[in-house]
Scaffold this motif. Structure first.
Motif, PDB file in Angstrom:
ATOM      1  N   GLU A  20      -0.389   7.320  -6.363  1.00 35.07           N
ATOM      2  CA  GLU A  20      -1.816   7.038  -6.472  1.00 35.07           C
ATOM      3  C   GLU A  20      -2.356   7.412  -7.865  1.00 35.07           C
ATOM      4  N   ASN A  26       1.454   2.582  -3.302  1.00 34.46           N
ATOM      5  CA  ASN A  26       0.175   2.965  -3.893  1.00 34.46           C
ATOM      6  C   ASN A  26      -0.303   4.344  -3.440  1.00 34.46           C
ATOM      7  N   THR A  27       0.108   4.762  -2.243  1.00 31.09           N
ATOM      8  CA  THR A  27      -0.275   6.109  -1.828  1.00 31.09           C
ATOM      9  C   THR A  27       0.649   7.144  -2.471  1.00 31.09           C
ATOM     10  N   GLU A  48       3.562  13.795  -9.462  1.00 32.90           N
ATOM     11  CA  GLU A  48       3.724  13.123  -8.167  1.00 32.90           C
ATOM     12  C   GLU A  48       5.172  13.110  -7.716  1.00 32.90           C
ATOM     13  N   LYS A  64      -2.817  -3.077  -4.248  1.00 28.50           N
ATOM     14  CA  LYS A  64      -2.452  -2.803  -2.856  1.00 28.50           C
ATOM     15  C   LYS A  64      -1.925  -4.069  -2.170  1.00 28.50           C
ATOM     16  N   SER A  98       0.811  -1.210   0.000  1.00 30.00           N
ATOM     17  CA  SER A  98       0.000   0.000   0.000  1.00 30.00           C
ATOM     18  C   SER A  98       0.853   1.272   0.000  1.00 30.00           C
ATOM     19  N   GLN A  99       2.077   1.184   0.543  1.00 30.25           N
ATOM     20  CA  GLN A  99       2.881   2.397   0.654  1.00 30.25           C
ATOM     21  C   GLN A  99       3.118   3.032  -0.717  1.00 30.25           C
ATOM     22  N   GLN A 105       8.472   9.794   1.642  1.00 33.81           N
ATOM     23  CA  GLN A 105       7.675   8.680   1.125  1.00 33.81           C
ATOM     24  C   GLN A 105       8.216   8.219  -0.228  1.00 33.81           C
TER      25      GLN A 105
END
Ligand SMILES: Nc1ncnc2c1ncn2[C@@H]1O[C@H](COP(=O)(O)OP(=O)(O)OP(=O)(O)O)[C@@H](O)[C@H]1O
Ligand SMILES: [Mg+2]
Lengths: 363, 424
Positions: free
Chosen positions: B69, B65-66, B97, B170, B62-63, B105
């Motif tokens: 995104e 994916n954020t 992004e 995810k 998930s990391q 991140q």
């Protein structure tokens, strides 16, 4: 005990010590005939199991030799002795079913499959457990386990069976029932049995002969009735059945009888059994049921005055505890004939026949 | 036959019996619950939560994916069969992004990206620098696609874009595939890793092999000791028991080091063998820093876990059983095999299971005495945990280990029955 060559089992001068200091069996000589049911009876630690284990081959005698069928067996390992044994806690193999437990001795003897099946079935039927073959020992009651153990000890047709307190773990009713069953099986198949117990009534019911053990020594070896009626020493008198004890000193010896000066006062005429000379201390023994009550006092020999200390009503008879000659524990069994009128504290006269009181060794 | 009771049975006070019983039992249950409550909390905090977290991490993606995104959203619209490269919208989202995303991140995501294809790290880093310049200059690019390709031509390389496809969910199974030397190719098919990166399958096999050896040797050495312990008189068996337990009172590290001293080429055992003339001075055997060393040291360390369950089982096998078997005509060996041995199975299997499970997860000893070829799977778990920080792979390896133990436990229950287990 003469050297009878025909004896089936013969213990000859057996000594046994575990630690080299104490002899737990001393100079044991014992002959057992074929088809006989012999019981070893004695208090805990008297060497019964040790004797049995020497016969089974799990202990070696320190001295002496045991003969089975006229063969010395000390060189034969236990697995070749062909002696069946019922262990105290049955020693059923928990991972085998009843059938497998019974097949085991036959399998190791390489019997054929059909033969094994037949014999197992016969043995189970004998102990009335025909339907239990597929159960595991843990799924059986104590009595049933006991019977399986018995069947297993017999299934390979041993020359002789040994039983070490086989009924010790059962309750009273079951024990009595099993006593009869074992006795009947013994009578039916005529096998020689050496049985160990410390329960005297069990010994008396079942045996042809009883060997009373104490301290590694056989105190007396005879049939149940003789053991009870004619104990040869004070240990046997005391161990088998109930008995009133009085101590005294030999005053005079006349043939088979002797006169004894009681420590508690009075003179008793008794059978001379285990005493030799005047002045010796002796223990007198008389069975409670041989003591009779007398209406009027008299100066007859062996008649004494006593005070009633306690009365216990037991239906068919009344048990009275008296004080006779300063012996507070003198027991009399009074048959219930419907006209007993004594009370605690009252004074009565008791007497017995000189033949019924035995002068034994003092210990 | 079932008897149906229509009438309700009442207690003396007139309350239905069942209700009254339930009430009494409820109180008992509440009390029992409060008694175990602290333990329950403890277990949840120290056991259930970490293991659950580990299981989640092993599939978590998930990391990244954020961080990407928008990019991933646009990426999904890309029709790979029509266009060789993704559409402008994907490049734009990626540009923005990278330009405005959280630096920290972004950095963390790099590590993850490198797992699916090496080269990502440098590509993104270079791109970051390029974008920074453009953003500073203030002019908006006409074509984001062209701009990115200008910054680094790898953006025109479809293999990087295909590799990105692995990350857009995810959840991912990449770590599990990695744990058995597999990875994804550009079409998301599972393929073998490059030859030089295949280390796990061989380590798994080695782990099993060593564990089986250790279990076997423990059984071989432990059985007679346990038997002796169970049959000696109490005062001797107590002394012997102290020797068995002695290792428990000595630090694992000390014992392991002691083995190094014993086994190394100039160690005690080699010295003695040379002194006895069995070995020549140049012929000293390498017994440590290899698999042999691992097996020897682990066997010694895990031996008590075999002896204790065996002992507890043997202790309750009545001595009369062997006697009875012999009395029934079985020679001692047959009596042993047919009567004694089967009764020790619960102990053997409990000890075996315990030793095996401990062995497959063992770390310190193989780490110290294992050298290069005596390393077990625990080595890689620790390596990824501490050195590469690849916690996903690390969790996947751990989860596989856990799975193996559960399977073993299940098998054991099937074959022997868990009620038969005897641990002391
Ligand atoms: N293996 C042994 N080692 C040392 N001494 C023993 C051993 N077995 C028995 N003894 C001792 O030998 C004596 C006789 O023991 P044995 O077991 O024969 O008695 P027992 O008559 O069978 O008693 P019980 O009715 O309690 O079974 C006891 O004093 C006992 O302590
Ligand atoms: Mg005994």
């Amino acid at each position: 005990m003469n050297n009878n060559i025909e004896s089936f089992v013969k213990f000859e001068k057996i000594d046994k010590s575990y630690d080299g200091e104490i002899l737990v069996v001393k100079n044991l000589n014992l002959n057992i005939d074929k088809s006989e049911f012999v019981t070893m009876l004695g208090p805990s630690g008297s060497g019964k199991t040790t004797t049995l284990m020497m016969l089974a081959g799990f202990e070696t005698p320190t001295n002496g030799e045991i003969y089975l069928d006229n063969q010395p067996i000390s060189k034969i390992p236990p697995y070749e002795r062909e002696i069946g044994m019922v262990f105290q806690n049955y020693a059923l193999f928990p991972h085998m079913t009843v059938n497998e437990n019974l097949s085991f001795p036959l399998e190791v003897r390489k019997k054929s499959k059909s033969d094994i099946e037949n014999r197992v079935k016969k043995a189970l039927d004998m102990v009335e457990l025909g339907d239990f073959g597929n159960r595991f020992p843990a799924q059986l009651s104590g009595g049933q386990q006991q019977r399986v153990a018995l069947a297993r000890a017999l299934v390979f047709e041993p020359r002789l069976v040994l039983m070490d307190e086989p009924l010790g773990a059962l309750d009273k009713n079951l024990r009595e029932q099993m006593q009869y069953e074992i006795k009947h099986i013994h009578e039916r198949i005529g096998i020689t049995v050496v049985y160990v117990t410390h329960d005297q009534s069990e010994a008396l019911t079942m045996s042809n002969r009883i060997a009373v053990f104490n301290d590694g020594v056989i105190q007396q070896l005879s049939t149940p009735d003789i053991l009870y009626e004619k104990p040869e020493n004070s240990f046997v008198a005391q161990f088998i059945g109930e008995n009133n004890r009085m101590t005294g000193t030999i005053k005079e010896i006349e043939g088979d009888f002797c006169l004894v000066d009681l420590d508690g006062g009075g003179i008793v005429k008794a059978m001379k059994i285990n005493v030799n000379s005047v002045g010796e201390k002796t223990q007198l023994s008389v069975r409670p049921e041989r003591v009779v009550l007398k209406e009027e006092s008299s100066a007859d020999v062996n008649t004494f005055n006593g005070t009633v200390k306690e009365l216990i009503y037991l239906g068919d008879h009344i048990r009275a505890r008296l004080n006779v000659c300063n012996n507070e524990e003198f027991i009399v069994k009074i048959p219930n004939e419907g006209n007993i009128n004594i009370e605690e504290g009252s004074n009565i006269n008791v007497s017995w026949d000189a033949k019924d009181i035995r002068a034994l060794d003092f210990n | 036959m079932e008897v149906i009771i229509t009438e309700q049975i009442l207690t003396t006070d007139g309350i239905p019996l069942k209700e009254s019983l339930k009430k009494a039992e409820r109180n008992n249950k509440i009390r029992a619950f409060f008694l175990v409550f602290p333990l329950l909390i403890f277990i949840i905090i120290t056991f259930v939560v970490p293991i659950g977290d580990m299981m989640l991490r092993s599939v978590d993606d998930s990391q990244i994916n954020t961080v990407y995104e928008k990019t991933f959203e646009e990426y999904k619209k890309w029709d790979k069969s029509k266009d060789e490269l993704p559409p402008e919208s994907v490049y734009k989202a990626l540009f923005l992004e990278i330009a405005y995303g959280d630096k920290l991140q972004l950095g963390r995501a790099l590590t993850r990206m490198n797992y699916s294809k090496s080269g990502w790290k440098s590509l993104i880093k270079k791109t970051q620098r390029g974008i920074k310049k453009i953003v500073k200059s203030g002019e908006e690019p006409l074509s984001y696609k062209q701009t990115l390709i200008d910054i680094n031509e790898n953006w025109a390389d479809p293999t990087f874009w295909y590799a990105m496809g692995q990350m857009i969910n995810k959840q991912t199974s990449i770590y599990y595939w990695n744990a058995i030397d597999r990875t994804f190719d550009q079409d998301q098919n599972v393929v073998m890793q490059n030859e030089d990166r295949r280390v796990y399958v061989s380590t798994w096999i080695k782990t099993f092999k060593v564990s089986i050896y250790v279990t076997f040797f423990c059984l071989l050495l432990g059985f007679p000791v346990a038997h002796l312990l169970a049959s000696l008189p109490l005062r001797y068996s107590n002394i012997l028991m102290i020797f068995v337990l002695l290792p428990f009172w000595t630090s694992l590290l000390v014992r392991t080091t002691a083995w190094i001293v014993m086994l190394q080429q100039n160690g005690v055992i080699n010295d003695v063998l040379v002194w006895l003339g069995i070995l020549s001075d140049d012929g000293r055997i390498q017994m440590v820093y290899n698999q042999t060393g691992t097996i020897i040291a682990m066997t010694q360390i895990l031996l008590p876990f075999m002896i204790l369950p065996l002992y507890s089982v043997m202790k309750v096998i009545p001595k009369s059983h062997m006697r009875a078997a012999q009395n029934l005509g079985a020679k001692p060996t047959i009596a042993f095999i047919r009567v004694y041995l089967p009764q020790t199975i619960p102990g053997m299997s409990a000890g075996g299971l315990l030793v095996f499970v401990l062995a497959i997860g063992y770390f310190i000893t193989p780490e110290l005495v294992g050298g290069k070829d005596g390393q077990l799977i625990g080595h890689w778990i620790a390596y990824h945990l501490k050195t590469t920080l690849n916690w996903g792979l690390c969790s996947a390896l751990g989860a596989i280990l856990l799975g193996i133990m559960l399977i073993l436990y299940w098998l054991y229950n099937k074959i022997v029955g868990i009620d038969n287990i005897k641990l002391g």
